[in-house]
Motif scaffolding. Structure first.
Motif, mmCIF file in Angstrom:
data_model
loop_
_atom_site.group_PDB
_atom_site.id
_atom_site.type_symbol
_atom_site.label_atom_id
_atom_site.label_comp_id
_atom_site.label_asym_id
_atom_site.label_seq_id
_atom_site.Cartn_x
_atom_site.Cartn_y
_atom_site.Cartn_z
ATOM 1 N N LEU A 178 -6.369 2.515 -8.562
ATOM 2 C CA LEU A 178 -5.285 2.850 -7.648
ATOM 3 C C LEU A 178 -4.483 1.596 -7.315
ATOM 4 O O LEU A 178 -5.049 0.579 -6.876
ATOM 5 C CB LEU A 178 -5.870 3.461 -6.371
ATOM 6 N N LEU A 179 -3.169 1.657 -7.535
ATOM 7 C CA LEU A 179 -2.268 0.573 -7.150
ATOM 8 C C LEU A 179 -1.552 1.021 -5.886
ATOM 9 O O LEU A 179 -0.840 2.034 -5.890
ATOM 10 C CB LEU A 179 -1.256 0.278 -8.262
ATOM 11 N N LEU A 180 -1.741 0.273 -4.806
ATOM 12 C CA LEU A 180 -1.189 0.658 -3.509
ATOM 13 C C LEU A 180 -0.326 -0.469 -2.977
ATOM 14 O O LEU A 180 -0.756 -1.632 -2.949
ATOM 15 C CB LEU A 180 -2.325 0.979 -2.537
ATOM 16 N N THR A 181 0.885 -0.132 -2.561
ATOM 17 C CA THR A 181 1.762 -1.131 -1.952
ATOM 18 C C THR A 181 2.385 -0.551 -0.697
ATOM 19 O O THR A 181 2.521 0.676 -0.566
ATOM 20 C CB THR A 181 2.852 -1.598 -2.942
ATOM 21 N N LEU A 182 2.763 -1.410 0.234
ATOM 22 C CA LEU A 182 3.299 -1.002 1.532
ATOM 23 C C LEU A 182 4.791 -1.323 1.586
ATOM 24 O O LEU A 182 5.192 -2.466 1.344
ATOM 25 C CB LEU A 182 2.550 -1.703 2.661
ATOM 26 N N GLY A 195 -4.049 8.875 -17.332
ATOM 27 C CA GLY A 195 -4.934 9.616 -16.446
ATOM 28 C C GLY A 195 -5.938 8.767 -15.702
ATOM 29 O O GLY A 195 -6.712 9.285 -14.887
ATOM 30 N N LYS A 196 -5.917 7.457 -15.957
ATOM 31 C CA LYS A 196 -6.894 6.558 -15.332
ATOM 32 C C LYS A 196 -6.294 5.670 -14.251
ATOM 33 O O LYS A 196 -6.985 4.825 -13.704
ATOM 34 C CB LYS A 196 -7.547 5.686 -16.406
ATOM 35 N N THR A 197 -5.001 5.868 -13.975
ATOM 36 C CA THR A 197 -4.352 5.066 -12.936
ATOM 37 C C THR A 197 -3.534 5.969 -12.028
ATOM 38 O O THR A 197 -3.129 7.069 -12.412
ATOM 39 C CB THR A 197 -3.406 4.008 -13.544
ATOM 40 N N HIS A 198 -3.280 5.482 -10.825
ATOM 41 C CA HIS A 198 -2.416 6.202 -9.891
ATOM 42 C C HIS A 198 -1.710 5.175 -9.020
ATOM 43 O O HIS A 198 -2.291 4.148 -8.646
ATOM 44 C CB HIS A 198 -3.225 7.161 -9.025
ATOM 45 N N LEU A 199 -0.430 5.450 -8.717
ATOM 46 C CA LEU A 199 0.370 4.556 -7.890
ATOM 47 C C LEU A 199 0.652 5.213 -6.543
ATOM 48 O O LEU A 199 1.000 6.409 -6.492
ATOM 49 C CB LEU A 199 1.700 4.221 -8.571
#
Length: 316
Positions: A166-170, A203-207
């Motif tokens: 999971l790539l998470l940014t604010l 299918g192995k990543t999510h933003l």
């Protein structure tokens, strides 16, 4: 037979002389360098402006400070905005509330920083809480199961992305500074495009782009911002890249965990940047403070997080 007394022929010597002078002038102009100084790369030389302002907050990790500046003649009106400080060691001298003068150095419309920063008046208010008390996301830290609301108005939580990197940014959608939220969203768009082109990784990543402006950034606003950021009107975008916000009551906890500083001033939010790579087991793999990363960096993290090195067997 041509009339040798016509005005055209009587002025031929002068016409020839005029053409010769024009040719010499053109030749001289071609051999003379450009009138405006330029760097060796052909880019315009840096422009400098004088700044007076007040320090709102200091972010040593990102080498930036949020400054409430007075009108800057020839550059901008009074505004609160983040500036990179050079050299970064200058940040050690700054405290919120300090009055400063500085030079704003502008290379392009989206490349600027402060030099020659001088404190002209010290803050009389207590210093901010020490940096040591700020939580810094560290590799291996479990990430809380924060509850969010996405661009479709659907309730989601971080736990549901277990098994994916999971790539998470604010971000917040009204951010006007090109090298802050717009740049981060631009890099996320590049990541999304590259991963879409690789079915093995898709299918192995999510933003997740998470807004810290929940009052303004409603699902409708986030949806429009998502389409704009991706340059697409295809709702399939949100299958891989979601835009979310968090209930106001839970925002302080999320901001504290991801070391986000933010403060609303004059209709804008001055803030730091925070981007995390969360491994498939729900733990911090890498955390980026500031804008000192590119899409290629996070793509390398995705590959590494998906295939962590095998543990070393203890010696027998």
């Amino acid at each position: 037979m041509p009339n040798m007394n016509s005005p055209l022929n009587s002025s031929s010597p002068r016409l020839a002389l005029f053409c010769l002078c024009a040719l010499l002038a053109f030749s001289a102009a071609c051999n003379r360098g450009p009138s405006q100084p330029r760097a060796a790369t052909g880019q315009p030389a840096a422009k400098r402006y004088s700044l007076k302002g007040r320090v709102i907050s200091v972010d040593k990790n990102a080498a930036t400070a949020n400054i409430d500046n007075e009108p800057i003649a020839g550059f901008m009106d009074a505004m609160i905005m983040p500036y990179t400080i050079k050299p970064s060691s200058t940040l050690d001298q700054l405290q919120p509330g300090d009055s400063i003068t500085a030079d704003v150095v502008v290379v392009e419309s989206d490349k600027y920083w402060l030099e020659n920063v001088k404190v002209t008046g010290h803050s009389q208010s207590p210093a901010a809480k020490p940096a040591a008390s700020v939580h810094i996301p560290t590799p291996g830290d479990p990430v809380p199961d924060f509850k969010l609301i996405n661009q479709n108005g659907k309730n989601i939580s971080l736990r549901q992305y277990r098994g994916q990197t999971l790539l998470l940014t604010l971000i917040y959608t009204r951010c006007p500074f090109p090298d802050f939220c717009p740049r981060v969203s631009h890099e996320f768009a590049a990541i999304d495009r590259q991963v879409r082109a690789d079915p093995a990784r898709y299918g192995k990543t999510h933003l997740l782009s998470v807004s810290f402006d929940p009052v303004h950034d409603t699902p409708k606003v986030l949806r429009a911002y998502g389409f704009s950021s991706a340059g697409s009107k295809d709702s399939a975008l949100f299958t891989h890249w979601e835009f979310c916000t968090i209930p106001p009551a839970e925002l302080p906890e999320l901001a504290d965990y991801f070391a986000l500083t933010y403060k609303e001033e004059g209709g804008l939010i001055t803030h730091s940047l925070s981007t995390a790579v969360i491994s498939p087991d729900g733990k911090i793999f890498r955390w980026y403070h500031g804008a000192d990363w590119r899409a290629s960096d996070l793509l390398q993290d995705v590959a590494a997080a998906a295939h962590p090195p095998a543990p070393i067997a203890p010696p027998r």
